[in-house]
Design a protein around this motif. Structure first.
Motif, PDB file in Angstrom:
ATOM      1  N   SER A  39      65.068  72.765  33.011  1.00  0.00           N
ATOM      2  CA  SER A  39      63.978  71.793  32.896  1.00  0.00           C
ATOM      3  C   SER A  39      64.425  70.410  33.366  1.00  0.00           C
ATOM      4  CB  SER A  39      63.495  71.733  31.446  1.00  0.00           C
ATOM      5  OG  SER A  39      62.538  70.724  31.289  1.00  0.00           O
ATOM      6  N   THR A  40      65.607  69.989  32.931  1.00  0.00           N
ATOM      7  CA  THR A  40      66.138  68.678  33.301  1.00  0.00           C
ATOM      8  C   THR A  40      66.355  68.597  34.813  1.00  0.00           C
ATOM      9  OG1 THR A  40      67.190  68.444  31.149  1.00  0.00           O
ATOM     10  CG2 THR A  40      68.014  67.022  32.903  1.00  0.00           C
ATOM     11  N   CYS A  41      66.939  69.641  35.399  1.00  0.00           N
ATOM     12  CA  CYS A  41      67.164  69.654  36.851  1.00  0.00           C
ATOM     13  C   CYS A  41      65.835  69.628  37.606  1.00  0.00           C
ATOM     14  CB  CYS A  41      67.977  70.880  37.262  1.00  0.00           C
ATOM     15  SG  CYS A  41      69.718  70.797  36.808  1.00  0.00           S
ATOM     16  N   ASN A  42      64.876  70.416  37.140  1.00  0.00           N
ATOM     17  CA  ASN A  42      63.576  70.464  37.821  1.00  0.00           C
ATOM     18  C   ASN A  42      62.843  69.134  37.787  1.00  0.00           C
ATOM     19  OD1 ASN A  42      63.095  73.083  39.030  1.00  0.00           O
ATOM     20  ND2 ASN A  42      63.330  73.890  36.956  1.00  0.00           N
ATOM     21  N   PHE A  92      83.461  93.398  44.563  1.00  0.00           N
ATOM     22  CA  PHE A  92      83.050  92.579  43.432  1.00  0.00           C
ATOM     23  C   PHE A  92      81.738  93.147  42.918  1.00  0.00           C
ATOM     24  CE2 PHE A  92      85.973  89.615  45.324  1.00  0.00           C
ATOM     25  CZ  PHE A  92      86.405  88.806  44.284  1.00  0.00           C
ATOM     26  N   LYS A  93      81.599  93.225  41.606  1.00  0.00           N
ATOM     27  CA  LYS A  93      80.336  93.654  41.022  1.00  0.00           C
ATOM     28  C   LYS A  93      79.462  92.411  40.830  1.00  0.00           C
ATOM     29  CE  LYS A  93      82.682  97.216  38.378  1.00  0.00           C
ATOM     30  NZ  LYS A  93      83.951  96.625  38.003  1.00  0.00           N
ATOM     31  N   PRO A  94      78.143  92.536  41.019  1.00  0.00           N
ATOM     32  CA  PRO A  94      77.263  91.370  40.864  1.00  0.00           C
ATOM     33  C   PRO A  94      77.387  90.671  39.508  1.00  0.00           C
ATOM     34  CG  PRO A  94      76.070  93.174  41.889  1.00  0.00           C
ATOM     35  CD  PRO A  94      77.409  93.719  41.460  1.00  0.00           C
ATOM     36  N   ASP A  95      77.746  91.406  38.459  1.00  0.00           N
ATOM     37  CA  ASP A  95      77.868  90.765  37.144  1.00  0.00           C
ATOM     38  C   ASP A  95      79.189  90.015  36.976  1.00  0.00           C
ATOM     39  OD1 ASP A  95      79.547  92.977  36.898  1.00  0.00           O
ATOM     40  OD2 ASP A  95      78.892  93.460  34.861  1.00  0.00           O
ATOM     41  N   GLU A  96      80.054  90.041  37.998  1.00  0.00           N
ATOM     42  CA  GLU A  96      81.347  89.358  37.916  1.00  0.00           C
ATOM     43  C   GLU A  96      81.287  87.898  38.337  1.00  0.00           C
ATOM     44  OE1 GLU A  96      85.167  91.963  38.674  1.00  0.00           O
ATOM     45  OE2 GLU A  96      83.727  92.292  40.313  1.00  0.00           O
ATOM     46  N   TYR A  97      80.164  87.475  38.932  1.00  0.00           N
ATOM     47  CA  TYR A  97      80.161  86.113  39.457  1.00  0.00           C
ATOM     48  C   TYR A  97      78.821  85.399  39.304  1.00  0.00           C
ATOM     49  CZ  TYR A  97      78.271  88.498  43.598  1.00  0.00           C
ATOM     50  OH  TYR A  97      77.519  89.261  44.444  1.00  0.00           O
ATOM     51  N   TYR A  98      78.931  84.090  39.378  1.00  0.00           N
ATOM     52  CA  TYR A  98      77.790  83.180  39.367  1.00  0.00           C
ATOM     53  C   TYR A  98      78.025  82.217  40.516  1.00  0.00           C
ATOM     54  CZ  TYR A  98      74.288  79.867  37.638  1.00  0.00           C
ATOM     55  OH  TYR A  98      73.193  79.052  37.507  1.00  0.00           O
ATOM     56  N   ILE A  99      76.962  81.824  41.224  1.00  0.00           N
ATOM     57  CA  ILE A  99      77.095  80.949  42.386  1.00  0.00           C
ATOM     58  C   ILE A  99      76.253  79.693  42.179  1.00  0.00           C
ATOM     59  CG2 ILE A  99      76.811  80.753  44.881  1.00  0.00           C
ATOM     60  CD1 ILE A  99      76.944  83.832  45.026  1.00  0.00           C
ATOM     61  N   ALA A 100      76.853  78.540  42.424  1.00  0.00           N
ATOM     62  CA  ALA A 100      76.164  77.254  42.282  1.00  0.00           C
ATOM     63  C   ALA A 100      76.665  76.307  43.382  1.00  0.00           C
ATOM     64  CB  ALA A 100      76.416  76.659  40.902  1.00  0.00           C
ATOM     65  N   ASN A 101      76.181  75.075  43.345  1.00  0.00           N
ATOM     66  CA  ASN A 101      76.592  74.050  44.309  1.00  0.00           C
ATOM     67  C   ASN A 101      76.875  72.740  43.590  1.00  0.00           C
ATOM     68  OD1 ASN A 101      76.367  75.154  47.072  1.00  0.00           O
ATOM     69  ND2 ASN A 101      74.234  75.484  46.506  1.00  0.00           N
ATOM     70  N   VAL A 102      77.574  71.852  44.263  1.00  0.00           N
ATOM     71  CA  VAL A 102      77.834  70.520  43.722  1.00  0.00           C
ATOM     72  C   VAL A 102      76.509  69.784  43.518  1.00  0.00           C
ATOM     73  CG1 VAL A 102      78.887  68.261  44.187  1.00  0.00           C
ATOM     74  CG2 VAL A 102      80.173  70.358  44.664  1.00  0.00           C
ATOM     75  N   VAL A 103      75.646  69.787  44.537  1.00  0.00           N
ATOM     76  CA  VAL A 103      74.327  69.157  44.394  1.00  0.00           C
ATOM     77  C   VAL A 103      73.253  70.237  44.343  1.00  0.00           C
ATOM     78  CG1 VAL A 103      74.982  66.944  45.431  1.00  0.00           C
ATOM     79  CG2 VAL A 103      74.012  68.739  46.883  1.00  0.00           C
ATOM     80  N   LYS A 104      72.183  69.940  43.625  1.00  0.00           N
ATOM     81  CA  LYS A 104      71.119  70.923  43.390  1.00  0.00           C
ATOM     82  C   LYS A 104      69.941  70.770  44.344  1.00  0.00           C
ATOM     83  CE  LYS A 104      73.606  72.088  39.875  1.00  0.00           C
ATOM     84  NZ  LYS A 104      74.758  72.883  40.280  1.00  0.00           N
TER      85      LYS A 104
END
Length: 190
Positions: free
Chosen positions: A9-12, A72-84
């Motif tokens: 919510s805060t990011c949006n 790699f199994k999909p449940d092994e990782y999360y992907i994000a970025n420095v800026v949204k």
């Protein structure tokens, strides 16, 4: 610290920098929010901005292919970025933009509590490892900070421009697979 719902919510609703005025969608992350590995890139590109998900364009497809190849199994990782939010014309986020977004990234790391953080490219390395970090000098070397193992490596987009980096990125991500297997084995006394 926000929970996931509050963070979304805060990011949006974020208007902390000029990127908010040019975005189509906020791009928070994708993957398992309890993953042992967190990949962090620079910022959303055009496809990511349109879909609201990180790493879904050509660089993301390359990363997905690499992760699948290394089992790699999909449940092994999360992907994000420095800026949204997508910087215009896919430029590198400036200092102010990155600084305004870093609390959100830190919140994500605190919620996920990964064992390994993979810095994809120089922007991620700059804001996670050290401001003067040079990806060509530190890539492929493990850095331990607090409870995290950090592996800086090339951003998959760099491979789209320079195929000579392919083998090095593959080698680095292979090391990530080896390290997570080692950490899991130690955790379960294996």
């Amino acid at each position: 610290m926000f929970n996931w719902e509050q963070l979304n919510s805060t990011c949006n609703n974020c208007r902390n920098c000029d990127l908010a005025g040019t975005r189509t969608n906020i791009v928070i992350g994708r993957g398992n929010p309890n993953a042992p590995i967190m990949f962090i890139g620079e910022g959303p590109g055009e496809q990511e901005d349109l879909r609201g998900l990180p790493f879904v364009g050509p660089a993301g497809q390359l990363l997905d292919t690499l992760l699948e190849a290394l089992k790699f199994k999909p449940d092994e990782y999360y992907i994000a970025n420095v800026v949204k939010c997508r910087p215009p014309n896919n430029r590198v986020p400036n200092e102010e933009e990155a600084e305004k977004c870093l609390p959100y990234l830190r919140n994500q790391v605190a919620l996920i509590r990964p064992r390994i953080i993979v810095c994809l490219g120089s922007t991620a390395a700059k804001y996670i490892v050290a401001r003067d970090a040079k990806i060509t000098q530190i890539r492929g070397h493990w850095i331990q900070r607090k409870k995290f193992w950090i592996m800086p490596t090339f951003h998959p987009a760099a491979l789209l421009r320079d195929q000579s980096k392919k083998e090095l990125l593959f080698k680095d991500i292979k090391e990530v697979k080896k390290k997570i297997n080692q950490l899991v084995s130690e955790e379960y006394g294996g």
